[in-house]
Design an enzyme around this catalytic site. Structure first.
Site, mmCIF file in Angstrom:
data_model
loop_
_atom_site.group_PDB
_atom_site.id
_atom_site.type_symbol
_atom_site.label_atom_id
_atom_site.label_comp_id
_atom_site.label_asym_id
_atom_site.label_seq_id
_atom_site.Cartn_x
_atom_site.Cartn_y
_atom_site.Cartn_z
ATOM 1 N N ASP A 72 -4.325 -12.696 3.357
ATOM 2 C CA ASP A 72 -5.609 -12.268 3.912
ATOM 3 C C ASP A 72 -6.779 -12.627 3.000
ATOM 4 O O ASP A 72 -7.932 -12.332 3.334
ATOM 5 C CB ASP A 72 -5.618 -10.771 4.259
ATOM 6 C CG ASP A 72 -4.944 -9.911 3.214
ATOM 7 O OD1 ASP A 72 -4.613 -10.428 2.132
ATOM 8 O OD2 ASP A 72 -4.753 -8.707 3.474
ATOM 9 N N HIS A 108 0.823 -1.219 0.000
ATOM 10 C CA HIS A 108 0.000 0.000 0.000
ATOM 11 C C HIS A 108 0.858 1.271 0.000
ATOM 12 O O HIS A 108 0.334 2.364 -0.233
ATOM 13 C CB HIS A 108 -0.920 0.039 1.224
ATOM 14 C CG HIS A 108 -1.987 -1.017 1.208
ATOM 15 N ND1 HIS A 108 -2.860 -1.169 0.152
ATOM 16 C CD2 HIS A 108 -2.318 -1.979 2.111
ATOM 17 C CE1 HIS A 108 -3.680 -2.185 0.409
ATOM 18 N NE2 HIS A 108 -3.372 -2.695 1.584
ATOM 19 N N ASP A 112 -2.558 -10.571 -2.456
ATOM 20 C CA ASP A 112 -3.148 -10.047 -1.221
ATOM 21 C C ASP A 112 -4.604 -9.667 -1.518
ATOM 22 O O ASP A 112 -4.919 -9.242 -2.631
ATOM 23 C CB ASP A 112 -2.360 -8.807 -0.778
ATOM 24 C CG ASP A 112 -2.783 -8.284 0.587
ATOM 25 O OD1 ASP A 112 -2.035 -8.504 1.548
ATOM 26 O OD2 ASP A 112 -3.859 -7.652 0.676
ATOM 27 N N HIS A 127 -6.244 -7.212 -0.696
ATOM 28 C CA HIS A 127 -6.396 -5.777 -0.970
ATOM 29 C C HIS A 127 -5.586 -5.397 -2.212
ATOM 30 O O HIS A 127 -4.521 -5.959 -2.460
ATOM 31 C CB HIS A 127 -5.895 -4.955 0.220
ATOM 32 C CG HIS A 127 -6.599 -5.267 1.504
ATOM 33 N ND1 HIS A 127 -6.074 -6.128 2.445
ATOM 34 C CD2 HIS A 127 -7.793 -4.852 1.984
ATOM 35 C CE1 HIS A 127 -6.917 -6.222 3.464
ATOM 36 N NE2 HIS A 127 -7.972 -5.468 3.210
HETATM 37 ZN ZN ZN Z 1 -4.161 -7.077 2.566
#
Ligand code: ZN
Ligand code: ZN
Length: 545
Positions: free
Chosen positions: A397, A270, A306, A308
């Site tokens: 995740d 991120h 991931d 996200h």
């Molecule tokens: Zn994540």
């Protein structure tokens, strides 16, 4: 400074309070694990909470007692002590022995034995330790692991209502899983950790970004955003994480090792060029990509599984055609964090076509959806791109049981994806840990990935026909339509073959003999209602229909 791993017992509110107090930390923080409640279930008023706190912590003042002589409590107060699940961080009441969310035993041995520790019983069985020793094995390939205990020092200084999900125990549980599986130490090559230099960091991040992260070293506790913390050791941990990734990438590219696993935190995908966010300080995968290029790689593939979207990685390389970024993530029309990563985001300028987003529209996406996306989008494009090295932003995740991800990928699914990616770039594969917050899930998943890196065949999936969900299938169609403008590997005949296979698979599944007396009602694929190929044509031809 080296710090030994500390396989502590689960986060126990009362015990944690005592340790904080003895280390001189603030009293409010020390009491964070305690909740004061009225016996009728209501939370007590602030004055009563204060009174009870004084009782508990021995600061009772007789003068206060005289003033309160005429006070009569409306209800009896009681002290409720909570414990936090070591596996998923869920708070649980003192009376329970198992987590109400994930069923992990309050004192399970997950930090010592990873996912191989029994989930439902207390730690400490000698028999398991013997079994673990018997599993010791040597890697068929030269697989390197990058890890340093000092990355455990990065931790949220002041616990809020719950422990922060991005916590040191994540690394402890994965390392314990590697050890219990006989892969570490001994089965793999441990590369010494090195702190990344400022010059290397500034190939990815701005000078100001590096300065801001470094400035946290002089602070006991600081926050970049409400969910992205730092303590006095965070900058060091971030330098080590980035250094480990850079050195592993160089070692793989030079042929010193075949592949590698960077067991690092804080995570990175991120973090943008000038922005710290989403638990991420420095973008480890991007720094590994730059290190690969410095070591001679002309083209680098980054696959991000991931749950996200890796907004930071996309932002850093969105203009760069030498780095192909492919992300599979929950998106939900931009409502799922961080909101970026729609299928139409394809990169810009010379990098147009080199960002590929596979945005799942809902939770519950599982192995079949990921494998189908790999077989029909990720691999054809990756092979056409022909990278010199493949870097995986490996968040776990999306794993089944994760408290944030809500998806259903199993360890076997992650192992299959690793196996598929090992066919790209001559097996030069670097797996970099990103997110993943259920310790049992991440320990099992990371170990399954490491086994494949070491040369073991992946466990087969339950459903060999690989029928994706409707949501997964619609997403693959959408991405196929967008990316076929840039990648000839996604040609129409292959697309139509895939389509007919999928429809036939569903037809075949619908004709299976009914085993149940009262079979469950299964929703029909939407294209059955519209005419089987209408949805396909709509995705393919857009508004032309
Ligand atoms: Zn994540
Ligand atoms: Zn739990």
């Amino acid at each position: 400074m080296a710090v030994a791993p500390n396989p502590t017992t689960p986060l126990d509110g009362a015990r944690w309070s005592a340790s904080c107090e003895s280390s001189g930390r603030d009293g409010d923080e020390a009491r964070a694990g305690l909740e004061f409640a009225a016996s009728d279930g209501r939370i007590g008023g602030s004055a009563k909470e204060q009174l009870l706190e004084e009782l508990v912590y021995g600061e009772w003042d007789e003068a206060d007692e005289e003033e309160d002589e005429d006070w009569e409590p409306g209800s009896t107060l009681e002290l409720r002590v909570r414990w936090f699940c070591v596996n998923c961080t869920m708070p649980n009441v003192e009376e329970s022995t198992h987590c109400k969310l994930c069923s992990e035993h309050r004192y399970s041995g997950i930090l010592n034995q990873g996912h191989l520790a029994p989930a439902f019983t207390q730690a400490g069985t000698e028999e398991l330790a013997k079994d673990v020793k018997a599993l010791k094995r040597l890697s068929v390939r030269r697989t390197a692991i990058g890890y340093d205990d000092r990355m455990l020092l990065h931790a949220e200084f002041q616990m809020k209502s719950n422990p922060h999900p991005e916590r040191p125990d994540r690394l402890r549980s994965i390392l314990a899983g590697f050890t219990a599986a006989g892969l570490y130490p001994g089965g793999c090559i441990l590369i010494p950790a090195r702190e990344i230099t400022r010059v290397e960091l500034e190939t990815v991040h701005t000078h100001e970004h590096v300065e801001v992260v470094e400035a946290t070293s002089s602070l006991e506790s600081s926050y970049f955003t409400s969910d992205t913390y730092a303590n006095g050791h965070s900058a060091l941990a971030a330098r080590l994480a980035a250094g480990v990734c850079a050195d592993l990438a160089s070692a793989i590219l030079s042929g010193q090792v075949d592949n590698g696993f960077a067991l690092v935190r804080p995570p990175g995908h991120h973090a943008e060029g000038a922005t710290v966010m989403g638990f991420c300080l420095h973008n480890n995968a991007c720094i590994a990509a730059k290190a690969s290029q410095a070591a001679g790689a002309k083209k680098v593939l980054i696959v991000d599984w991931d749950v996200h979207h890796g907004n930071g990685t996309q932002e850093i390389f969105e203009h760069d055609p030498s780095v192909l970024y492919i992300s599979l993530h929950r998106h939900e029309g931009g409502l799922f964090y961080p909101g970026s990563g729609a299928a139409h985001e394809v990169g810009s300028g010379p990098g147009e076509g080199f960002s590929i987003n596979i945005p799942w529209p809902c939770s519950g996406i599982g192995d079949n959806d990921y494998i189908v996306a790999f077989q029909h989008i990720v691999l054809p494009i990756a092979k056409q791109f022909a990278p010199d090295i493949t870097i995986v932003s490996a968040g776990f995740d999306a794993a089944r049981g994760d408290p944030l991800g809500g998806c259903q990928v199993t360890p076997a699914g992650f192992a299959q994806m690793t196996q598929l990616l090992s066919t790209v770039s001559g097996g030069k594969l670097l797996v970099v840990l990103e997110g993943g917050y259920n310790l049992r899930s991440i320990s099992a998943s990371a170990t399954a990935v490491l086994r494949v890196l070491c040369g073991e065949a992946p466990e087969s999936l339950d459903d060999e026909e690989l029928l994706p969900s409707e949501a997964g299938w619609a997403t693959v169609l959408e991405v196929y339509a967008v990316q076929s403008r840039y990648w000839s590997a996604l040609c129409l005949p292959a697309f139509m073959k895939f389509t007919s296979q999928h429809i036939n698979g569903h037809l075949k599944a619908s004709k299976r003999p009914k085993r149940e007396k009262h079979p469950r009602v299964v929703a029909r694929p939407i294209w059955w209602t519209w005419g089987r190929k209408r949805l396909v044509y709509k995705h393919w031809f857009g508004t032309r229909l």
